[in-house]
Structure formats: C-alpha cells, structure tokens
Design an enzyme around this catalytic site. Structure first.
Site, PDB file in Angstrom:
ATOM      1  N   THR A  44      26.146  40.100  14.516  1.00 15.05           N
ATOM      2  CA  THR A  44      25.219  39.590  15.673  1.00 15.05           C
ATOM      3  C   THR A  44      23.660  40.144  15.156  1.00 15.05           C
ATOM      4  OG1 THR A  44      26.838  40.262  17.157  1.00 15.05           O
ATOM      5  CG2 THR A  44      24.506  40.571  17.949  1.00 15.05           C
ATOM      6  N   GLY A  45      22.630  39.302  15.337  1.00 20.06           N
ATOM      7  CA  GLY A  45      21.506  39.919  15.353  1.00 20.06           C
ATOM      8  C   GLY A  45      20.717  38.635  14.668  1.00 20.06           C
ATOM      9  N   ALA A  99      22.191  44.206   8.930  1.00 15.88           N
ATOM     10  CA  ALA A  99      22.228  45.970   9.164  1.00 15.88           C
ATOM     11  C   ALA A  99      20.557  46.053   9.445  1.00 15.88           C
ATOM     12  CB  ALA A  99      22.448  46.560   7.789  1.00 15.88           C
ATOM     13  N   ASP A 100      20.779  47.480  10.270  1.00 11.96           N
ATOM     14  CA  ASP A 100      19.330  47.896  10.504  1.00 11.96           C
ATOM     15  C   ASP A 100      18.761  48.565   9.401  1.00 11.96           C
ATOM     16  OD1 ASP A 100      18.982  46.916  13.212  1.00 11.96           O
ATOM     17  OD2 ASP A 100      20.761  47.877  13.687  1.00 11.96           O
ATOM     18  N   LYS A 110      23.897  50.240  11.944  1.00 10.82           N
ATOM     19  CA  LYS A 110      23.919  49.132  12.891  1.00 10.82           C
ATOM     20  C   LYS A 110      23.985  49.254  14.115  1.00 10.82           C
ATOM     21  CE  LYS A 110      26.731  45.945  11.299  1.00 10.82           C
ATOM     22  NZ  LYS A 110      25.840  44.943  11.646  1.00 10.82           N
ATOM     23  N   GLY A 111      23.684  48.375  15.156  1.00 12.24           N
ATOM     24  CA  GLY A 111      23.606  48.473  16.420  1.00 12.24           C
ATOM     25  C   GLY A 111      22.475  48.221  17.156  1.00 12.24           C
ATOM     26  N   GLY A 112      21.438  47.817  16.633  1.00 15.34           N
ATOM     27  CA  GLY A 112      20.097  47.698  17.145  1.00 15.34           C
ATOM     28  C   GLY A 112      20.358  46.469  18.258  1.00 15.34           C
ATOM     29  N   GLU A 119      31.256  44.849  16.166  1.00 14.60           N
ATOM     30  CA  GLU A 119      30.921  44.759  14.689  1.00 14.60           C
ATOM     31  C   GLU A 119      31.828  45.473  13.712  1.00 14.60           C
ATOM     32  OE1 GLU A 119      25.973  43.719  14.953  1.00 14.60           O
ATOM     33  OE2 GLU A 119      26.737  45.422  14.642  1.00 14.60           O
TER      34      GLU A 119
END
Length: 233
Positions: A44-45, A99-100, A110-112, A119
């Site tokens: 995702t992203g 990745a952030d 991760k998780g922004g 994920e």
C-alpha cells in the site's frame, strides 16, 4: 538477474519519477520468477501504486495478486488484475511494498497509509519481500518518521500511556480508521536502536494489534532509486 535492472542512466530527482523508476525496477526483478501459477503480494502507498500500474502490463503472466489494503485491491481490479483473499491461497511467491523508513539492516517503519497490520501479514506469508523506496527513505537509525501503532479503540489511552513510558510521544491519528476497524497512534521522538526488541515489546502491550516496525520480518531485497538510478541497499 538483479544486475540487469540497475541502470546507470540519469534520472530526475522529481519524487514521482523516482517512485516510477524503482517500481519499474521491481517489476523487472520479479518477472523472471513468475509463471501462470504465481501469486504476487502487493502493499500500500504511493510508491506501491506506481508498481501496481507497472504490474498491469504483465497481468497475463501470473495467476493473481493478494493485497494488503482495500485501496490497493481496488486499484488492481481497476487494471483488470485478479485479486484473491490471502485465505484462498496457500502461498505468495513475492511481496512488493514501500516503506516510510528503512535502515541498512533492511528493517523498516511502515504504516503511514494505516495498512501496517495487513502489510505485515502478507509479508510474512510471502517467500520473498522486495521493498521499493526512494533515497529519502534510507536512514541510519529508525525513528525520525513517527512509528504507527494500530490499537483497539478502547485501548487507545492505555496504550498511549505505555508508549510514553517507553520515551515516545504518541499522537492519535484522528479521523483514520484502519481496514480492520481500529485506530492509529503515531509515536514521535523515538530513536529505535534495537528495532527487533522494540517491535516485540510494543506488540506485547494489551490492546495493540500491530506496530509499524518490520524488524522480525525485514525485507529480503531493498531497491533504492536516486538521481543516479536504482540500486540495491
């Protein structure tokens, strides 16, 4: 071969073009590994969105995709890519995600995009995890990007107090509900010297569903785009 996807041509430093370059490099990396029975995991992203757009061009080469979020699943279906539920397949050949932050040990925050739990599940279910980032995401120590922690709503304040005890400053991401129906705390002011230990400690807090440290499940390959091309971390 990995060497074949790394280019020496000069890229612009425009952020979107860097994302598109590393997404294409990831596609070139995985194509030789795919066949008509292959299942591709997709994260995702914004960088992953670029990869989804690239993946659409070879949708006849593999069987189906598994997505870490409803948003990515919708984007793939719009491209005509067959999307499966993870429960419907016994394996995932390769997982592609951004990745952030990522450190030299290929551990990540991760998780922004609030999809960290799904994920992590798809990454763990996959034979190989390929992380795709631009050069701005590579850091010596994780923690400059706030660490997302997915929590059951009734536990938000309790977990926040526990995170303060660890030295962090948690901020509720108001207005955000995960695909699992939970809330996100973004923890600022962490410098995470031991990501694997921190990941376990936070996950052991009652009320925590998952946190955005990917240290127990680090990437197998990290592709990094810069103005000089796409390289391996």
């Amino acid at each position: 071969m990995i060497e074949q996807i790394i280019t020496a041509s000069t890229f612009t430093t425009d952020e979107q073009e860097l994302k598109q370059a590393v997404a294409k490099a990831a596609l070139d990396l995985i194509i030789p590994k795919l066949n008509t029975k292959s299942i591709v995991g997709v994260g995702t992203g914004s960088t992953t969105n670029c990869f989804i757009d690239e993946l659409a061009a070879i949708k006849g080469v593999f069987d189906a995709a598994v997505s870490s979020s409803e948003a990515s699943a919708a984007r793939m279906r719009a491209h005509g890519i067959h999307v499966m539920d993870l429960n419907a397949t016994p394996y995932v050949d390769v997982y592609i995600d951004g990745a952030d932050e990522v450190n030299p040990a290929k551990q990540m925050i991760k998780g922004g995009g609030a999809a960290l739990t799904r994920e992590k599940i798809v990454a763990a279910a996959s034979a190989e995890f390929v992380c795709i980032v631009d050069q701005s995401k590579v850091v010596p120590v994780l923690g400059q990007f706030p660490l997302p922690v997915e929590v059951i709503p009734m536990a938000r304040s309790f977990v926040a107090r526990r995170l303060v005890d660890l030295g962090g400053t948690p901020v509720w991401r108001e207005g955000t509900t995960t695909d699992n129906g939970n809330w996100i705390l973004d923890v600022h002011e962490f410098m995470i010297e031991d990501p694997a230990a921190m990941e376990i400690e936070i996950n052991n807090m009652p009320g925590v569903v998952c946190n955005g440290l990917f240290a127990q499940q680090s990437a197998h390959v990290v592709l990094v785009s810069s103005s000089n091309g796409v390289d391996l971390l």
